[in-house]
Design an enzyme around this catalytic site. Structure first.
Site, PDB file in Angstrom:
ATOM      1  N   VAL A  19       1.207  -1.107  -0.197  1.00  0.00           N
ATOM      2  CA  VAL A  19       0.077   0.095   0.011  1.00  0.00           C
ATOM      3  C   VAL A  19       0.831   0.832  -0.023  1.00  0.00           C
ATOM      4  CG1 VAL A  19      -1.697   1.428   1.423  1.00  0.00           C
ATOM      5  CG2 VAL A  19      -2.318  -1.333   1.241  1.00  0.00           C
TER       6      VAL A  19
ATOM      7  N   ALA B  39       2.351   1.846  -3.316  1.00  0.00           N
ATOM      8  CA  ALA B  39       1.568   2.147  -4.751  1.00  0.00           C
ATOM      9  C   ALA B  39       1.684   3.797  -3.918  1.00  0.00           C
ATOM     10  CB  ALA B  39       0.078   1.536  -4.430  1.00  0.00           C
ATOM     11  N   TYR B  40       1.189   3.957  -2.625  1.00  0.00           N
ATOM     12  CA  TYR B  40       1.338   5.869  -2.428  1.00  0.00           C
ATOM     13  C   TYR B  40       2.110   6.456  -3.610  1.00  0.00           C
ATOM     14  CZ  TYR B  40       1.632   9.669   0.530  1.00  0.00           C
ATOM     15  OH  TYR B  40       2.184  11.022   0.927  1.00  0.00           O
ATOM     16  N   LEU B  41       3.119   5.984  -3.017  1.00  0.00           N
ATOM     17  CA  LEU B  41       4.872   6.278  -3.500  1.00  0.00           C
ATOM     18  C   LEU B  41       4.950   6.688  -5.495  1.00  0.00           C
ATOM     19  CD1 LEU B  41       7.310   5.310  -1.099  1.00  0.00           C
ATOM     20  CD2 LEU B  41       6.194   7.321  -0.968  1.00  0.00           C
TER      21      LEU B  41
END
Length: 230
Positions: free
Chosen positions: A138, A141-143
């Site tokens: 997660v 995915a954020y980065l």
């Protein structure tokens, strides 16, 4: 309360993610110096918190709105700030729909509304997202979402964009001093100091095209931001 800043032209600034912790600090700073401030929020129950910090609340869901709807909220603005985020507990899908797609939508809407100045709150390490499993997946995915948004917005010739990548955020009181650089190394920084950096960046069009990291430090914010000017 600092009062309006003497010798500068007041601006109208619209902040996406207007109820975020950094955004609320920024709204107060901008309002106190005499700027007109509006915040985009999804939940109308948050409006009173923005108003308490000197900002007008504009209710719009950036995950579901179209360009024309958002553009209507941006008309007449001198600058937009993207400070929205899916937040803790959100999954991989919302990292994309908020942290990437909403930032791109704001860029599209800014162009449609004739707003050139765009300031992005990004993330340290956005260009170095590792692969991972579970919670690490997660965060990765954020980065990746942040990196994709940064690339998209910086690539718009119609926009004068600055990308601000804070270190580990804290709720410590403002110090008024930071370290800024293309790569600062790991470190923490208070949300209130990040907000002050954003306020300085909004005022300084010379930082357009610059991507920089910010952590706590010993340089007064005005001097630190001035050192970034192209």
């Amino acid at each position: 309360m600092t009062g309006p800043t003497v010798g500068r032209v007041n601006k109208h600034v619209v902040i996406a993610g207007g109820h975020g912790k950094i955004a609320l600090h920024l709204e107060r700073l901008l309002s106190d110096r005499g700027d007109s401030v509006a915040g985009l929020i999804r939940n109308p129950e948050q409006a009173s918190d923005l108003e308490a910090n000197g900002a007008r609340a504009l209710v719009v869901d950036l995950e579901n709105a179209g360009v024309d709807e958002v553009a209507e909220h941006l008309r007449g603005a001198d600058a937009v700030v993207f400070a929205a985020g899916a937040g803790p507990g959100s999954g991989v899908e919302r990292k994309d729909t908020v942290d990437r797609a909403a930032a791109v939508l704001l860029a599209d809407a800014a162009i449609a509304a004739g707003v050139r100045r765009y300031v992005m709150v990004s993330a340290m390490g956005a260009d170095e997202a590792p692969e991972g499993d579970g919670d690490d997946a997660v965060f990765s995915a954020y980065l990746r979402a942040k990196a994709a948004a940064d690339r998209d917005v910086l690539g718009r010739r119609e926009l004068a964009t600055t990308i601000v990548r804070p270190g580990m955020l804290t709720d410590e009181p403002a110090t008024g001093q930071v370290t800024v650089a293309e790569k600062t190394g790991r470190g923490s920084v208070s949300r209130s100091d990040v907000a002050a950096v954003l306020a300085a960046v909004v005022d300084d069009d010379g930082t357009a095209g610059v991507t920089f990291e910010v952590i706590g430090g010993e340089t007064p914010i005005a001097i630190a931001v001035a050192s970034l000017v192209n």
